[in-house]
Design an enzyme around this catalytic site. Structure first.
Site, short mmCIF file in Angstrom:
data_model
loop_
_atom_site.label_atom_id
_atom_site.label_comp_id
_atom_site.label_asym_id
_atom_site.label_seq_id
_atom_site.Cartn_x
_atom_site.Cartn_y
_atom_site.Cartn_z
N SER A 22 27.53 52.09 43.51
CA SER A 22 28.33 52.94 44.41
C SER A 22 27.64 54.29 44.53
CB SER A 22 29.72 53.14 43.82
OG SER A 22 30.37 54.22 44.45
N LYS A 23 27.86 54.95 45.66
CA LYS A 23 27.35 56.32 45.80
C LYS A 23 27.93 57.23 44.72
CE LYS A 23 30.36 59.30 48.39
NZ LYS A 23 31.18 59.77 47.31
N TYR A 62 34.54 54.63 35.64
CA TYR A 62 34.01 53.94 36.83
C TYR A 62 32.67 54.54 37.22
CZ TYR A 62 33.85 52.29 41.72
OH TYR A 62 33.47 51.72 42.92
N GLU A 110 31.65 53.94 51.63
CA GLU A 110 33.02 53.81 52.15
C GLU A 110 33.14 52.48 52.91
OE1 GLU A 110 34.92 56.44 51.25
OE2 GLU A 110 33.20 57.61 50.56
N LEU A 143 35.88 38.60 33.48
CA LEU A 143 34.50 39.00 33.17
C LEU A 143 34.40 40.04 32.06
CD1 LEU A 143 33.30 39.03 36.86
CD2 LEU A 143 32.57 37.41 35.11
P1 NAP Z 1 37.72 44.33 45.71
O1 NAP Z 1 38.04 43.88 47.08
O2 NAP Z 1 38.83 44.77 44.84
O3 NAP Z 1 36.89 43.21 44.97
C1 NAP Z 1 36.56 43.34 43.61
C2 NAP Z 1 36.70 42.00 42.97
O4 NAP Z 1 36.30 42.10 41.60
C3 NAP Z 1 38.13 41.46 42.97
O5 NAP Z 1 38.11 40.13 43.40
C4 NAP Z 1 38.55 41.54 41.50
O6 NAP Z 1 39.45 40.53 41.13
C5 NAP Z 1 37.20 41.32 40.83
N1 NAP Z 1 37.19 41.80 39.46
C6 NAP Z 1 37.28 43.09 39.03
N2 NAP Z 1 37.22 43.14 37.70
C7 NAP Z 1 37.10 41.86 37.27
C8 NAP Z 1 37.01 41.25 35.99
N3 NAP Z 1 37.02 41.96 34.87
N4 NAP Z 1 36.90 39.91 35.91
C9 NAP Z 1 36.88 39.17 37.02
N5 NAP Z 1 36.97 39.67 38.26
C10 NAP Z 1 37.09 41.01 38.38
O7 NAP Z 1 36.67 45.53 45.75
P2 NAP Z 1 35.37 45.86 46.64
O8 NAP Z 1 35.63 47.13 47.34
O9 NAP Z 1 34.93 44.67 47.40
O10 NAP Z 1 34.34 46.20 45.48
C11 NAP Z 1 33.25 45.39 45.16
C12 NAP Z 1 32.18 46.25 44.51
O11 NAP Z 1 31.74 47.24 45.43
C13 NAP Z 1 32.66 47.01 43.26
O12 NAP Z 1 31.66 46.96 42.27
C14 NAP Z 1 32.84 48.42 43.77
O13 NAP Z 1 32.66 49.36 42.76
C15 NAP Z 1 31.74 48.50 44.81
N6 NAP Z 1 31.95 49.56 45.80
C16 NAP Z 1 32.92 49.46 46.75
C17 NAP Z 1 33.08 50.51 47.67
C18 NAP Z 1 34.10 50.45 48.76
O14 NAP Z 1 34.15 51.41 49.55
N7 NAP Z 1 34.90 49.41 48.87
C19 NAP Z 1 32.27 51.64 47.60
C20 NAP Z 1 31.31 51.71 46.60
C21 NAP Z 1 31.15 50.66 45.72
P3 NAP Z 1 41.04 40.73 41.34
O15 NAP Z 1 41.24 41.07 42.80
O16 NAP Z 1 41.62 39.43 40.95
O17 NAP Z 1 41.41 41.86 40.44
#
Ligand code: NAP
Length: 261
Positions: free
Chosen positions: A143-144, A156, A188, A65
């Protein structure tokens, strides 16, 4: 409550892991058609295969992406198969630790490219299709940290704050088309991304305990499904008069008085 999502085509970036995967799975259960966009074709196809075996319609599209052409292609592939897009969930991202001291201007730009550039690119290329539908919508998963900061993650956090700004900005710009735009700010949530971040600490278990004991509601992490339910509610017609909002699905972590923790 019937969310009325049957046969709605919902694109989810980062859709085969963590929060995105939960949105994809819950969307399928609601009868919607999730389009799983992510950089690994193999992982996307694995989830697509699993959902199809369960009788759900869905599509996986491999796309890095950070490249505009691949964002455009992901939209084109969706339209080639389904001829419509009802919602876009911008979700893919990486908390990559590009800080003010630890990073560099180039690393900052690379991270911006990976974290917010495609939120714009996907919305830009999806827009003509979204305009064709009644009550279509965009969700930015932010995100927060976009409002609180985090330390050591300049790009980020700039991206997360930008995603909140874009939700407001697009909500205004897209009013004439009745396209609603909202943002969800998780805090979280235990996902592969979170686990990776946790493992950067010397004692991850202790760090996790330190965090969860401060989460006001239930002293626990939010589940990916709890983010997914909010995303699907915001996409659905049940929230037809909700736009330009930032919803914190975080057990009160961002806003409740510290005195209670
Ligand atoms: P995750 O499990 O790592 O999922 C993120 C996904 O995005 C992965 O499948 C990753 O692919 C894909 N991705 C990242 N960059 C990409 C790119 N350039 N092109 C294509 N695919 C890409 O993370 P998550 O925790 O579910 O996060 C999802 C969203 O929630 C994010 O925007 C994150 O900032 C937000 N968020 C999460 C939390 C938390 O506590 N988990 C808190 C606040 C916000 P690969 O695995 O193949 O790299």
């Amino acid at each position: 409550m019937d969310l009325g999502l049957k046969n709605k085509v919902i694109i989810v970036t980062g859709g085969y892991s963590g929060i995105g995967e939960a949105i994809v799975r819950e969307a399928a259960k609601e009868g919607a058609i999730p389009v799983i966009v992510g950089r690994s074709g193999e992982r996307g196809r694995a989830l697509e295969g699993e959902l199809k075996q369960q009788g759900f319609d869905c599509l996986s599209v491999a796309a890095e992406l950070g490249e505009a052409g691949q964002c455009e292609q992901a939209i084109a592939q969706t339209l080639a198969k389904y001829h419509r897009i009802n919602a876009l969930v911008n979700n893919a991202g990486l908390n990559d630790g590009v800080g003010l001291e630890s990073g560099s201007p180039q690393k900052f730009m690379d991270s911006i490219q990976n974290n917010i550039f495609h939120y714009y690119a996907m919305a830009h290329y999806a827009l003509p299709a979204l305009k064709q539908e009644s009550d279509s919508s965009i969700i930015n998963i932010s995100s927060k940290t976009g409002v609180t900061g985090q330390g050591g993650t300049s790009a980020y956090v700039a991206s997360k704050a930008g995603q909140l700004g874009l939700a407001r900005e697009w909500a205004v710009e897209l009013l004439p088309y009745k396209i609603r735009v909202n943002a969800i700010a998780p805090a979280e949530v235990m996902t592969p991304l979170y686990e990776k971040w946790l493992n950067t600490f010397e004692n991850p278990a202790e760090k996790l305990h330190e965090i969860t004991k401060r989460i006001p509601l239930g002293k626990r992490m939010t589940t990916s499904e709890e983010i997914a339910y909010m995303a699907l509610f915001l996409i659905s017609g049940k929230s037809a008069h909700t736009t330009g909002q930032i919803i914190y699905v975080d057990g009160g972590y961002t806003h409740l008085d510290r005195a209670i923790t």
